[in-house]
Design an enzyme around this catalytic site. Structure first.
Site, PDB file in Angstrom:
ATOM      1  CD  GLU A 177      -3.002  -1.061   2.295  1.00  9.22           C
ATOM      2  OE1 GLU A 177      -3.711  -0.044   2.289  1.00  9.22           O
ATOM      3  OE2 GLU A 177      -3.148  -1.981   3.111  1.00  9.22           O
ATOM      4  CE  LYS A 199     -14.569  -0.163   8.247  1.00 12.90           C
ATOM      5  NZ  LYS A 199     -13.404  -0.485   9.076  1.00 12.90           N
ATOM      6  CD  GLN A 262     -10.256  -4.383  24.461  1.00 13.65           C
ATOM      7  OE1 GLN A 262      -9.201  -4.539  23.868  1.00 13.65           O
ATOM      8  NE2 GLN A 262     -10.344  -4.138  25.723  1.00 13.65           N
ATOM      9  CG  HIS A 267       0.854  -0.863  15.472  1.00 12.26           C
ATOM     10  ND1 HIS A 267       2.204  -1.095  15.563  1.00 12.26           N
ATOM     11  CD2 HIS A 267       0.712   0.393  14.975  1.00 12.26           C
ATOM     12  CE1 HIS A 267       2.866  -0.022  15.145  1.00 12.26           C
ATOM     13  NE2 HIS A 267       1.976   0.903  14.779  1.00 12.26           N
ATOM     14  CG  HIS A 269      -5.332   1.526  14.309  1.00 10.22           C
ATOM     15  ND1 HIS A 269      -4.994   0.392  15.017  1.00 10.22           N
ATOM     16  CD2 HIS A 269      -6.665   1.481  14.157  1.00 10.22           C
ATOM     17  CE1 HIS A 269      -6.076  -0.321  15.255  1.00 10.22           C
ATOM     18  NE2 HIS A 269      -7.115   0.310  14.746  1.00 10.22           N
TER      19      HIS A 269
HETATM   20  N1  GTA Z   1      -5.531   0.193   4.544  1.00 10.73           N
HETATM   21  O1  GTA Z   1      -4.892  -4.275   5.086  1.00 10.73           O
HETATM   22  C1  GTA Z   1      -5.461  -3.254   5.456  1.00 10.73           C
HETATM   23  C2  GTA Z   1      -6.375  -3.199   6.550  1.00 10.73           C
HETATM   24  N2  GTA Z   1      -6.861  -4.131   7.410  1.00 10.73           N
HETATM   25  C3  GTA Z   1      -6.550  -5.528   7.438  1.00 10.73           C
HETATM   26  C4  GTA Z   1      -7.707  -3.528   8.275  1.00 10.73           C
HETATM   27  N3  GTA Z   1      -7.770  -2.224   7.973  1.00 10.73           N
HETATM   28  C5  GTA Z   1      -6.959  -1.988   6.921  1.00 10.73           C
HETATM   29  N4  GTA Z   1      -6.684  -0.844   6.260  1.00 10.73           N
HETATM   30  C6  GTA Z   1      -5.821  -0.895   5.230  1.00 10.73           C
HETATM   31  N5  GTA Z   1      -5.213  -2.063   4.850  1.00 10.73           N
HETATM   32  O2  GTA Z   1     -10.850   0.364  10.043  1.00 10.73           O
HETATM   33  C7  GTA Z   1      -8.528  -1.217   8.677  1.00 10.73           C
HETATM   34  C8  GTA Z   1      -9.912  -1.686   9.093  1.00 10.73           C
HETATM   35  C9  GTA Z   1     -10.200  -0.839  10.322  1.00 10.73           C
HETATM   36  C10 GTA Z   1      -8.812  -0.542  10.871  1.00 10.73           C
HETATM   37  C11 GTA Z   1      -8.553  -1.325  12.112  1.00 10.73           C
HETATM   38  O3  GTA Z   1      -7.875  -0.935   9.894  1.00 10.73           O
HETATM   39  O4  GTA Z   1     -10.863  -1.494   8.069  1.00 10.73           O
HETATM   40  P1  GTA Z   1      -9.673  -1.625  14.473  1.00 10.73           P
HETATM   41  O5  GTA Z   1      -8.433  -2.291  14.953  1.00 10.73           O
HETATM   42  O6  GTA Z   1     -10.285  -0.653  15.383  1.00 10.73           O
HETATM   43  O7  GTA Z   1     -10.579  -2.813  14.044  1.00 10.73           O
HETATM   44  O8  GTA Z   1      -9.384  -0.847  13.131  1.00 10.73           O
HETATM   45  P2  GTA Z   1     -12.102  -2.894  13.660  1.00 10.73           P
HETATM   46  O9  GTA Z   1     -12.746  -1.577  13.668  1.00 10.73           O
HETATM   47  O10 GTA Z   1     -12.731  -3.979  14.448  1.00 10.73           O
HETATM   48  O11 GTA Z   1     -12.016  -3.419  12.252  1.00 10.73           O
HETATM   49  P3  GTA Z   1     -13.073  -3.382  11.181  1.00 10.73           P
HETATM   50  O12 GTA Z   1     -12.468  -4.187  10.105  1.00 10.73           O
HETATM   51  O13 GTA Z   1     -13.478  -1.998  10.867  1.00 10.73           O
HETATM   52  O14 GTA Z   1     -14.341  -4.177  11.772  1.00 10.73           O
HETATM   53  C12 GTA Z   1     -15.408  -3.616  12.517  1.00 10.73           C
HETATM   54  C13 GTA Z   1     -16.713  -4.153  12.008  1.00 10.73           C
HETATM   55  O15 GTA Z   1     -17.036  -3.430  10.822  1.00 10.73           O
HETATM   56  C14 GTA Z   1     -16.668  -5.606  11.573  1.00 10.73           C
HETATM   57  O16 GTA Z   1     -16.896  -6.509  12.605  1.00 10.73           O
HETATM   58  C15 GTA Z   1     -17.736  -5.651  10.516  1.00 10.73           C
HETATM   59  O17 GTA Z   1     -19.012  -5.856  11.117  1.00 10.73           O
HETATM   60  C16 GTA Z   1     -17.699  -4.263   9.915  1.00 10.73           C
HETATM   61  N6  GTA Z   1     -16.940  -4.282   8.658  1.00 10.73           N
HETATM   62  C17 GTA Z   1     -15.669  -4.633   8.483  1.00 10.73           C
HETATM   63  N7  GTA Z   1     -15.310  -4.533   7.198  1.00 10.73           N
HETATM   64  C18 GTA Z   1     -16.392  -4.106   6.536  1.00 10.73           C
HETATM   65  C19 GTA Z   1     -16.645  -3.821   5.188  1.00 10.73           C
HETATM   66  N8  GTA Z   1     -15.693  -3.944   4.226  1.00 10.73           N
HETATM   67  N9  GTA Z   1     -17.870  -3.415   4.881  1.00 10.73           N
HETATM   68  C20 GTA Z   1     -18.820  -3.248   5.798  1.00 10.73           C
HETATM   69  N10 GTA Z   1     -18.636  -3.507   7.112  1.00 10.73           N
HETATM   70  C21 GTA Z   1     -17.443  -3.934   7.460  1.00 10.73           C
END
Ligand code: GTA
Length: 329
Positions: A177, A199, A262, A267, A269
């Site tokens: 990225e 997302k 949580q 890490h 962010h």
């Molecule tokens: N640029 O590889 C990545 C990457 N990954 C693996 C995660 N993130 C990334 N960003 C880049 N490259 O906002 C992002 C995630 C998140 C952040 C981590 O890093 O998108 P967090 O540690 O607070 O974790 O943040 P969080 O918020 O639980 O993660 P996430 O994925 O947002 O999940 C929360 C809930 O949102 C999920 O349980 C699900 O119900 C919903 N959700 C997740 N992804 C999607 C989606 N694509 N569309 C709709 N709803 C979603």
């Protein structure tokens, strides 16, 4: 909505960004090759669905679990917002079939050209059981975590059981990225990388979502923060807002800047989302506004090490089980 001049500028920037998105580095070490990313092959044709983990008619998305090339995978399909800048083309070039007409009311099926009708697909492959649970729709419970609960229950659990941080390291080390980075402050103590969250498809600012990942290692979450981290947090807030204004013409008054507690990834962010866009996880039970975090630490340097914090956990989250076993729920 961003003003039109801002939007045009954003579209020009976006073209550059989109070109970057297609270039995926092969040494990202995150299952990218297993998922067979390439601009033209449809890797999803090999995906065999075993379960629908969740779906939402309102959000127009579906979360699937299945197999891809013999590996467990999660696929998220999501209809993207209708963009203002393609409205004219959409209205003029589509075909329209009448569904019903009654007095002044009528509904139609509008068939748009493929490039105006995309679906965002997110693939996690190989997916662990923890990923499958994360995306599974299930009941949530609010947990009350004292400082002692954190030390005795949460910390030992997250040390054993968290998601891999490989994707975070790949970003910090420019192994993945790198061409999506919007801003970087390389300072090892107060620096960070700001880039589009995965997302966000970056097609419109209405659902803008960026994430700032800190350069210093070892800060797991809100719980680790003390007054010593104020320069880091203030730097992210200030320079993150400036970078977003420069790139997307979105002022600070239109941004929601927060940390999750949580988080899924331990890490530190910070999430930058557009105010008015209901990003997943932006509710009061999980999101802590960065300006409030800064003020709390200014008032009490040990605030997050001493206070009771509340957060939701899903029914089959292992951490919830730990709280139950400790009779804290
Ligand atoms: N640029 O590889 C990545 C990457 N990954 C693996 C995660 N993130 C990334 N960003 C880049 N490259 O906002 C992002 C995630 C998140 C952040 C981590 O890093 O998108 P967090 O540690 O607070 O974790 O943040 P969080 O918020 O639980 O993660 P996430 O994925 O947002 O999940 C929360 C809930 O949102 C999920 O349980 C699900 O119900 C919903 N959700 C997740 N992804 C999607 C989606 N694509 N569309 C709709 N709803 C979603």
């Amino acid at each position: 909505m961003a003003d039109l001049a801002g939007k045009r500028e954003f579209d020009r920037e976006k073209e550059g960004v989109d070109q970057g998105v297609k270039k995926i580095k092969s040494d990202s070490g995150n299952g990218a090759e297993a998922a067979g990313e390439s601009g033209s092959t449809n890797i999803l044709s090999a995906f065999q669905t075993s379960a629908v983990l969740g779906d939402s008619a309102r959000e127009k998305n579906i979360f699937l679990h299945g197999k891809m090339c013999g590996q467990d995978a999660v696929v998220i399909l999501e209809k993207t917002p209708i963009r203002e800048d393609v409205l004219e083309e959409l209205l003029r070039s589509s075909s329209l079939t009448l569904d019903m007409k009654n007095d002044i009311y009528s509904t139609y099926r509008l068939q748009a050209a493929p490039h105006l009708n995309e679906i965002k697909a997110t693939v996690v492959c190989p997916a662990t059981e923890k990923h499958v649970k994360k995306y599974q729709r299930q009941e949530s419970f609010l947990v009350e975590e004292t400082a002692e609960d954190y030390r005795c229950i949460t910390l030992p659990y997250i040390q054993r059981q968290s998601f891999s941080l490989q994707w975070v390291l790949n970003i910090l080390e420019k192994k993945a990225e790198a061409d999506r980075i919007v801003f970087e402050d390389p300072d090892p103590d107060v620096g960070f990388v700001l880039l589009p969250d995965f997302k966000w498809d970056q097609k419109q600012v209405e659902d803008l979502y960026l994430v700032a990942i800190v350069h210093p290692r070892g800060i797991r979450s809100l719980r680790d923060l003390t007054a010593a981290h104020l320069p880091l947090l203030q730097n992210i807030l200030q320079k993150g807002k400036e970078a977003i204004l420069r790139r997307y013409q979105l002022p600070a008054s239109k941004l929601r800047v927060y940390l999750h507690y949580q988080p899924s990834y331990y890490h530190l962010h910070v999430h930058f989302t557009r105010l008015g866009y209901e990003a997943p996880g932006c509710g009061v039970e999980r999101a802590h506004l960065l300006p409030d975090v800064i003020q709390n630490l200014q008032a009490r340097p040990e605030h997050y090490q001493t206070r009771t914090l509340h957060f939701p956990l899903r029914a089959d989250d292992g951490l919830l089980q730990q709280f139950r076993e400790a009779q804290r729920l």
